[in-house]
Design an enzyme around this catalytic site. Structure first.
Site, PDB file in Angstrom:
ATOM      1  N   GLY A   1      -6.977  -6.965   4.851  1.00 41.09           N
ATOM      2  CA  GLY A   1      -5.575  -6.618   4.612  1.00 41.09           C
ATOM      3  C   GLY A   1      -5.055  -5.726   5.735  1.00 41.09           C
ATOM      4  O   GLY A   1      -4.003  -5.995   6.336  1.00 41.09           O
ATOM      5  N   HIS A   2      -5.816  -4.679   6.064  1.00 37.22           N
ATOM      6  CA  HIS A   2      -5.419  -3.783   7.167  1.00 37.22           C
ATOM      7  C   HIS A   2      -5.357  -4.558   8.488  1.00 37.22           C
ATOM      8  O   HIS A   2      -4.437  -4.364   9.286  1.00 37.22           O
ATOM      9  CB  HIS A   2      -6.451  -2.664   7.346  1.00 37.22           C
ATOM     10  CG  HIS A   2      -6.609  -1.758   6.164  1.00 37.22           C
ATOM     11  ND1 HIS A   2      -7.759  -1.694   5.427  1.00 37.22           N
ATOM     12  CD2 HIS A   2      -5.767  -0.854   5.601  1.00 37.22           C
ATOM     13  CE1 HIS A   2      -7.634  -0.798   4.466  1.00 37.22           C
ATOM     14  NE2 HIS A   2      -6.424  -0.272   4.542  1.00 37.22           N
TER      15      HIS A   2
ATOM     16  N   ASP B   1       1.136  -2.811  -1.708  1.00 36.39           N
ATOM     17  CA  ASP B   1       1.645  -1.570  -2.318  1.00 36.39           C
ATOM     18  C   ASP B   1       3.168  -1.670  -2.342  1.00 36.39           C
ATOM     19  O   ASP B   1       3.854  -0.999  -1.561  1.00 36.39           O
ATOM     20  CB  ASP B   1       1.151  -0.364  -1.524  1.00 36.39           C
ATOM     21  CG  ASP B   1      -0.357  -0.276  -1.529  1.00 36.39           C
ATOM     22  OD1 ASP B   1      -0.907   0.247  -2.499  1.00 36.39           O
ATOM     23  OD2 ASP B   1      -0.998  -0.768  -0.574  1.00 36.39           O
TER      24      ASP B   1
HETATM   25  P1  AMP Z   1      -4.456   2.211   2.710  1.00 30.90           P
HETATM   26  O1  AMP Z   1      -5.530   2.378   3.735  1.00 30.90           O
HETATM   27  O2  AMP Z   1      -4.960   1.787   1.377  1.00 30.90           O
HETATM   28  O3  AMP Z   1      -3.512   3.387   2.646  1.00 30.90           O
HETATM   29  O4  AMP Z   1      -3.571   0.992   3.209  1.00 30.90           O
HETATM   30  C1  AMP Z   1      -2.966   0.980   4.470  1.00 30.90           C
HETATM   31  C2  AMP Z   1      -1.994  -0.166   4.564  1.00 30.90           C
HETATM   32  O5  AMP Z   1      -2.672  -1.399   4.365  1.00 30.90           O
HETATM   33  C3  AMP Z   1      -0.909  -0.092   3.461  1.00 30.90           C
HETATM   34  O6  AMP Z   1       0.341  -0.412   4.054  1.00 30.90           O
HETATM   35  C4  AMP Z   1      -1.351  -1.142   2.480  1.00 30.90           C
HETATM   36  O7  AMP Z   1      -0.291  -1.709   1.734  1.00 30.90           O
HETATM   37  C5  AMP Z   1      -1.974  -2.169   3.413  1.00 30.90           C
HETATM   38  N1  AMP Z   1      -2.878  -3.034   2.646  1.00 30.90           N
HETATM   39  C6  AMP Z   1      -3.884  -2.638   1.820  1.00 30.90           C
HETATM   40  N2  AMP Z   1      -4.459  -3.703   1.233  1.00 30.90           N
HETATM   41  C7  AMP Z   1      -3.796  -4.804   1.671  1.00 30.90           C
HETATM   42  C8  AMP Z   1      -3.902  -6.205   1.414  1.00 30.90           C
HETATM   43  N3  AMP Z   1      -4.802  -6.685   0.577  1.00 30.90           N
HETATM   44  N4  AMP Z   1      -3.034  -7.027   2.049  1.00 30.90           N
HETATM   45  C9  AMP Z   1      -2.097  -6.542   2.898  1.00 30.90           C
HETATM   46  N5  AMP Z   1      -1.943  -5.233   3.198  1.00 30.90           N
HETATM   47  C10 AMP Z   1      -2.776  -4.370   2.585  1.00 30.90           C
END
Ligand code: AMP
Length: 281
Positions: free
Chosen positions: A36-37, A151
């Site tokens: 995702g990231h 999110d």
């Molecule tokens: P985090 O490290 O959880 O704060 O996430 C960082 C970024 O990655 C945020 O903008 C999340 O929405 C995005 N993100 C997390 N999981 C996914 C996913 N499965 N698909 C797309 N973007 C994601």
């Protein structure tokens, strides 16, 4: 890729990019990077000359100390993934660097969007998110910043923050990346038992069924109530919320004619909070 730990080294690096008028893209993360990231980073790299990723486990957005203590840290693997996608800079600051005056925060005006839905389940969460992003956006002054639709409420809160405080970046929202099962990628998936993770597609399937039947004329209210009951009968599963809201103001809607509608849900499965969403129309 160059790793920057201090604000002064960040500013030095960016001064050179700004002097050449290069486009700067920014992807904020908390690390433990997954596909995702990576999708955000690839988009950022493709649309900008400079791609900056931050890894900062932001203490002010955790309403639960245990959740913060258990947050996975995998910096060595993360660096390898970032090198692979040709990220230009990794910003890896300490908590003191970001919050030199401590972590007691004032209130940012987010039009109340921080207090509803996920904000009701996790009081203070979005204020923490907004504070750290406000700081990052001021330090980095990116042209574009990339967020995952995963999110969904966060993307709406961030757009509101940028608008209310006249911050620079254009907010780019990227599609949800899913595991083979249909479960949305998340650092928290690691905490699921293997069998639960392999069968984790049931949340997305439920959202898809609601969407399909709602578009065929069934009442959203009835569908949602039916599916909450269904999900709650599954082993080790409890719905925190499952609602249909307007994509812009996050107000609850039952009638698809009233504008673009998204289903938002959090399901607690084997003690792990799993977020998902699906735009209906
Ligand atoms: P985090 O490290 O959880 O704060 O996430 C960082 C970024 O990655 C945020 O903008 C999340 O929405 C995005 N993100 C997390 N999981 C996914 C996913 N499965 N698909 C797309 N973007 C994601």
């Amino acid at each position: 890729m160059i790793v920057l730990k201090s604000i002064s080294s960040l500013q030095n690096a960016l001064a050179k990019a700004r002097a050449k008028d290069l486009k700067i893209g920014f992807v904020p993360t908390m690390g433990a990077l997954h596909k995702g990231h990576i999708s955000l980073l690839e988009r950022c790299r493709d649309q900008n000359s400079i791609c900056i990723c931050s890894i900062f486990v932001n203490p002010t957005q955790f309403d639960d100390q245990k959740d913060l203590d258990n947050y996975p840290i995998t910096i060595d693997e993360d660096k390898k993934l970032l090198e692979k996608v040709n990220c230009s800079y990794l910003f890896l600051p300490s908590t003191e660097e970001i919050y030199p005056n401590g972590t007691l925060l004032g209130n940012l005006n987010l039009d109340g969007l921080d207090k509803i839905i996920e904000g009701e389940s996790r009081p203070g969460h979005f204020q923490g998110v907004a504070h750290v992003l406000h700081r990052f956006f001021e330090l980095i002054q990116p042209h574009k910043a990339y967020f995952g639709q995963k999110d969904f409420q966060q993307t709406v809160v961030v757009k509101t923050l940028v608008n209310n405080y006249h911050l620079k970046p254009e907010i780019i929202v990227c599609p949800i990346v899913r595991e083979k099962s249909g479960l949305a990628f998340s650092s928290r998936n690691e905490r699921l038992p293997k069998k639960a993770r392999d069968n984790g597609g049931f949340i997305f399937e439920t959202l898809q069924e609601i969407k399909y039947r709602a578009l065929n004329g069934e009442s959203l209210r009835n569908l949602i109530s039916e599916k909450i009951d269904f999900l709650n009968t599954k082993e080790q599963t409890k719905v925190d919320y499952l609602i249909s809201v307007n994509t812009t103001n996050l107000q609850e809607v039952d009638d698809l004619k009233k504008g673009e509608t998204v289903l938002l849900t959090v399901v607690e499965h084997y003690g792990v909070r799993l977020l998902d969403n699906l735009i209906i129309n």
